[in-house]
Design an enzyme around this catalytic site. Structure first.
Site, PDB file in Angstrom:
ATOM      1  N   SER A 141       0.852  -1.186   0.000  1.00  0.00           N
ATOM      2  CA  SER A 141       0.000   0.000   0.000  1.00  0.00           C
ATOM      3  C   SER A 141       0.887   1.235   0.000  1.00  0.00           C
ATOM      4  O   SER A 141       1.977   1.225   0.577  1.00  0.00           O
ATOM      5  CB  SER A 141      -0.889   0.023   1.245  1.00  0.00           C
ATOM      6  OG  SER A 141      -1.539   1.272   1.386  1.00  0.00           O
ATOM      7  N   TYR A 164      -1.540  -0.906  10.456  1.00  0.00           N
ATOM      8  CA  TYR A 164      -1.620  -1.154   9.019  1.00  0.00           C
ATOM      9  C   TYR A 164      -0.456  -0.501   8.279  1.00  0.00           C
ATOM     10  O   TYR A 164       0.243  -1.167   7.496  1.00  0.00           O
ATOM     11  CB  TYR A 164      -2.940  -0.635   8.465  1.00  0.00           C
ATOM     12  CG  TYR A 164      -3.123  -0.935   6.999  1.00  0.00           C
ATOM     13  CD1 TYR A 164      -3.480  -2.215   6.574  1.00  0.00           C
ATOM     14  CD2 TYR A 164      -2.907   0.040   6.020  1.00  0.00           C
ATOM     15  CE1 TYR A 164      -3.632  -2.520   5.229  1.00  0.00           C
ATOM     16  CE2 TYR A 164      -3.057  -0.253   4.671  1.00  0.00           C
ATOM     17  CZ  TYR A 164      -3.424  -1.528   4.287  1.00  0.00           C
ATOM     18  OH  TYR A 164      -3.560  -1.824   2.955  1.00  0.00           O
TER      19      TYR A 164
END
Length: 241
Positions: A141, A164
């Site tokens: 990401s 995350y």
């Protein structure tokens, strides 16, 4: 034995993983569709098969070494090698304030996004080495980019979930270190940021479609012998770590 090129995609019963399976299946790949839940995985396989795609369900929970090893054995018996591994399985949890996220949540995210990725790579490496030109794509990401996280002008600067973001930074390190190990071999390993995509991971809030983002992912799965390794890409090309 399977004659087509083969791909294992983890977390592939929905979202970007499923769409990547569908698009690679349309290109003639035999799909090993990895999922934790048999019902969901088998339903996804049946949908692919209804479109004429050759696919089978592989039970794999990336936090469970026994299922990872059994998945590797299933692929070995079916094809003897693996052309492409797409580490797509991932989770996100917790809020946007690092000082308030519990260590238990952070550990849970790392178990899937980091340790799961490592375990799957290590288990599948013998099969990937048997392929003429093995490929590993780690679905990361842009939130894992330290450059983006430290740039107040970046569009996602305000997205600050500790577990995350840092897990995807760690995944990128995994990519670099494995790629270094296999420098000067046919095996190529890269990270990809598919972009902010409408999936269950974000409550379907992303502006990109799974069709578009899956295309970004599989672009690295089908690179030729002159393609890159140990790099980080999004839909526009290389991006900073």
């Amino acid at each position: 034995m399977i004659q087509e090129q083969t791909v294992l995609i983890t977390g592939a019963n929905k979202g970007i993983g499923y769409e990547a399976a569908r698009q690679l299946g349309q290109q003639g790949y035999y799909i090993f569709l990895g999922a934790r839940q048999q019902t969901n995985g088998q339903q996804a396989v049946e949908q692919l098969q209804s479109e004429g795609i050759r696919a089978e369900y592989v039970h794999i929970d990336v936090t469970d070494p026994a299922t990872i090893q059994s998945a590797a054995e299933q692929i070995r018996q079916q094809s003897g090698s693996l052309d492409v591994l797409i580490n797509n399985a991932g989770i996100a949890m917790g809020g946007n304030v690092p000082s308030e996220q519990s260590i238990e949540e952070i550990r849970s995210v790392y178990e899937v996004n980091v340790f799961g990725t490592i375990q799957v790579i290590q288990a599948m490496l013998p099969l990937l080495k048997e392929a003429p030109q093995g490929r590993i794509v780690n679905v990361s990401s842009g939130l894992g980019s330290l450059a983006f996280n430290s740039d107040p002008a970046h569009e996602h600067y305000g997205a600050n979930p500790l577990g995350y973001n840092s897990s995807k930074t760690a995944m990128n390190a995994v990519t670099v270190l494995f790629a270094k190990e296999f420098t000067d071999t046919p095996l190529k390993i890269n990270s990809v940021d598919p972009g902010y995509t409408a999936t269950d991971l974000n409550g379907n809030s992303g502006p990109r479609t799974v069709e578009h983002s899956a295309g970004t992912v599989i672009g690295l799965a089908v690179i030729d012998e002159n393609g890159p390794s140990g790099q980080f890409f999004d839909e526009t090309g290389p991006i900073p770590w």
